[in-house]
Every structure is written in structure tokens, then in C-alpha cells.
Write an enzyme that holds these catalytic residues in place. Structure first.
Site, PDB file in Angstrom:
ATOM      1  N   TYR A 265      93.090  30.698  58.334  1.00 33.04           N
ATOM      2  CA  TYR A 265      91.777  30.921  57.738  1.00 33.04           C
ATOM      3  C   TYR A 265      91.874  30.999  56.223  1.00 33.04           C
ATOM      4  CZ  TYR A 265      89.732  31.699  62.339  1.00 33.04           C
ATOM      5  OH  TYR A 265      89.282  31.558  63.633  1.00 33.04           O
TER       6      TYR A 265
ATOM      7  N   GLY B 168      75.296  29.155  62.623  1.00 30.52           N
ATOM      8  CA  GLY B 168      74.081  29.621  61.962  1.00 30.52           C
ATOM      9  C   GLY B 168      72.810  28.999  62.492  1.00 30.52           C
TER      10      GLY B 168
ATOM     11  N   LEU C 217      76.885  31.716  67.206  1.00 35.65           N
ATOM     12  CA  LEU C 217      75.569  31.386  66.645  1.00 35.65           C
ATOM     13  C   LEU C 217      75.488  29.931  66.211  1.00 35.65           C
ATOM     14  CD1 LEU C 217      74.891  34.648  64.600  1.00 35.65           C
ATOM     15  CD2 LEU C 217      73.964  34.001  66.834  1.00 35.65           C
TER      16      LEU C 217
ATOM     17  N   PHE D 204      82.000  30.592  67.544  1.00 30.34           N
ATOM     18  CA  PHE D 204      80.784  29.839  67.184  1.00 30.34           C
ATOM     19  C   PHE D 204      79.591  30.342  67.997  1.00 30.34           C
ATOM     20  CE2 PHE D 204      82.813  25.646  65.438  1.00 30.34           C
ATOM     21  CZ  PHE D 204      83.216  26.330  64.304  1.00 30.34           C
TER      22      PHE D 204
ATOM     23  N   THR E 182      70.333  31.258  64.358  1.00 28.45           N
ATOM     24  CA  THR E 182      69.615  32.304  63.620  1.00 28.45           C
ATOM     25  C   THR E 182      68.161  31.889  63.380  1.00 28.45           C
ATOM     26  OG1 THR E 182      70.154  31.394  61.424  1.00 28.45           O
ATOM     27  CG2 THR E 182      71.735  32.958  62.409  1.00 28.45           C
ATOM     28  N   GLY E 183      67.870  30.599  63.592  1.00 24.18           N
ATOM     29  CA  GLY E 183      66.524  30.088  63.350  1.00 24.18           C
ATOM     30  C   GLY E 183      66.284  29.691  61.915  1.00 24.18           C
TER      31      GLY E 183
END
Length: 317
Positions: free
Chosen positions: A53, A218, A215, A213, A221-222
Site C-alpha cells: 500500500y 465510492g 463501497l 471494495f 455512497t451515491g
């Protein structure tokens, strides 16, 4: 906060695992320390990271996430409060080969222990499968660390059902440590990589499952509803693939359940995962204090069968 069992490993975890890939990438050291302090205060004490990472961040060397976590644990004197997960076997170069050979993993574990400034790792995962290396090589490498109590438990990520089964069989046949936790990609937009053979295998072997992953980078999240929403954003390459008819149906379902419970779309997406068969705890990241609200919402919200069905139907292919 209530904890959950990671399968038969004996490890306890918060209901949501924090994804440490943001440390050294989208959060600098000071910001990372602040986030870690807030997580600890809220009771989210399980942290997932990896040796690679930050390797793709501009000018930031690999292992930066581990270094930040290690420095924070040492300065705050909180190692005993953290369930620490890290991974190895993925090349330190962006497009390099995977390597699960005994020599490579032995060096990788030693380096991770040094960066994390700890005597032990609660859960160490083989990051990716290396089909050119016999599965027993990785297990043999881990055995030495387990015998010295430098690794408590092991798991695997991104394996096919066939290779995971082979690793489990080999561990039993050769009296080697067995993988006890699995880490797949899984969310409302990507279901086929886990549901099916892998899910069945994990359930049959009582493996803990911590999916990444959660979400969909992202999307869930909308925040991203049109192409204009992600133009110029670092997540564009991850998110744009979901902006299709199915993605719009999923967002519609999230909106419906979100409005019903008066919580965020992210909170709904995480709550759905927490209640899905086979999932122990989803992995999720945050870059702002406000983002942690969705963690609390997910843990505190019980979705009804009707809510789950709305989301299941919307996310079907």
C-alpha cells in the site's frame, strides 16, 4: 462495541474492518494519526493493510501504510487494542509478478513486522495467488512465523475456489497451518466474485470473510451519478465502470432504503454486507471524520427482509 468472530480462527473483530490503504495515499501521516485516533475512540479497532500500500502514490514508497500504523501504535501504546491484518505476496512493482515462494514471503513478513514495529501480526494474508508456486510453499513459510508466535493466524485473498480448496487440502495432508480467513472483492455491484463456489467453500470450512471494495470505490455512497461527478477525480478509473443501467438501479434501491431509515447510502451498503450470508465484517475506508458516520449507521441499523430484497433485486445481473 460488539465484536464478531472471524470464522473458527478465534480472532475477534469490530463489525467493520478499517481499510488502511488510505494511509500514505489520500491521507498524510498527521491526517492518518487523526483518523486512527477517531477509529479507536469509536471502537473500530480492526485494521487491514498490506506491504504494497502506497506503492502507486506519487513519490510515496511501498509500505508507507504499514509504517504509519506502526508509528501510531507505538506512540499511542495501543498495540494490544488493535486486531492487525496485513498482506504479502504481491509484487512491490505495480505490474510485477505475484510471488508466494517461501523465500519471498519470509522476507515480506520480516519487513512488515519491522515497519509495523510489532512483535506479532494477528492475521497475515497471502495477497494474491501465485499459480506457479506450490501452495505448500507459502504455508511452510508461515509455519515458521506461527511457531515463533510472530503470526497468529493466516488467510488468503483473491484465490479461485479451486486453488483455495487445494491450499486447505494441502494444509491438512501435510500438517501445515491452514487459511482461516478469506478476503474477496464483494459489494452490491460485484457479487459474482464471491457468491457461489467461494462462498460455499468458506461456509463449509467455517472461514471468516472480510470483503474489500465494500463501497465499490465510492460509487455506493451515491456521490457519483453522472460522468461529470467523477471527472478529474482520482477514483474515475474505478467508478465509471458502474455508471450503467444496473448501477442506476442499485443507487435507486440505496436511495429508497436510505430514506426509510434516515441514514446515508454508504451506511445502507455496509449494513447490507454485514447481513449477507458468509460475510464476517466488510472492509471500508474513510478520509474524513464525517465519513465514519456511515460506519456507525451500518452497525446500528438492522435492515428488514424487505430492505434486503430491494437491494438484492436491484443488484442482480
Amino acid at each position: 462495541m460488539n465484536t464478531i468472530d472471524l470464522g473458527k480462527s478465534g480472532l475477534k473483530s469490530a463489525p467493520i474492518v478499517f481499510g488502511g490503504n488510505v494511509f500514505g495515499w489520500t491521507l498524510n501521516e498527521k491526517e492518518s494519526f487523526k483518523m486512527l485516533d477517531e477509529l479507536l475512540e469509536l471502537g473500530f479497532t480492526t485494521i487491514d493493510t498490506a506491504d504494497v500500500y502506497s506503492r502507486w502514490a506519487n513519490g510515496v514508497p511501498h509500505g508507507t501504510s504499514e509504517r504509519i500504523i506502526g508509528k501510531w501504535m507505538k506512540e499511542r501504546k495501543v498495540r494490544d487494542q488493535i486486531t492487525l491484518i496485513t498482506k504479502g505476496g504481491s509484487s512491490l512493482h505495480a505490474k510485477g509478478p505475484k510471488d508466494n515462494s517461501k523465500d519471498y514471503l519470509t522476507g515480506a513478513v520480516k519487513d512488515s513486522l519491522a515497519r509495523l514495529q510489532t512483535d506479532y501480526i494477528d492475521l497475515y494474508l497471502t495477497h494474491y495467488d501465485d499459480e506457479e508456486t506450490p501452495v505448500e510453499e507459502a504455508l511452510a513459510a508461515y509455519k515458521a512465523f506461527i511457531d515463533r508466535k510472530e503470526i497468529k493466524h493466516i488467510g488468503a485473498s483473491n484465490f479461485s475456489a479451486e486453488r483455495l480448496q487445494k491450499a486447505l487440502d494441502t494444509a491438512e495432508e501435510k500438517n501445515l497451518p491452514a487459511y482461516e480467513v478469506f478476503q474477496p472483492e464483494y459489494n452490491l455491484m460485484v457479487r459474482d466474485k464471491f457468491e457461489g463456489e467461494i462462498l460455499k467453500l468458506c461456509e463449509e470450512n467455517n472461514m471468516g470473510v472480510i470483503n474489500y471494495f465494500s463501497l465499490a470505490s465510492g460509487f455506493l455512497t451515491g456521490k457519483y451519478r453522472t460522468e461529470a461527478d467523477f471527472e478529474g477525480q482520482s477514483r474515475k478509473m474505478f467508478v465509471e465502470q458502474y455508471l450503467n443501467d444496473r448501477g442506476k438501479e442499485v443507487l435507486k434501491g440505496l436511495d429508497e432504503v436510505s430514506e426509510k431509515h434516515n441514514i446515508s447510502q454508504a451506511g445502507v451498503a455496509l449494513a447490507w454486507l454485514i447481513q449477507r450470508p458468509g460475510i464476517s465484517a466488510p472492509i471500508a475506508s474513510a478520509t474524513k471524520s464525517s465519513h465514519l458516520k456511515s460506519f456507525k449507521e451500518a452497525v446500528e441499523t438492522s435492515l428488514s427482509q424487505e430492505d434486503m430484497e430491494v437491494l438484492n433485486k436491484a443488484s442482480e445481473k
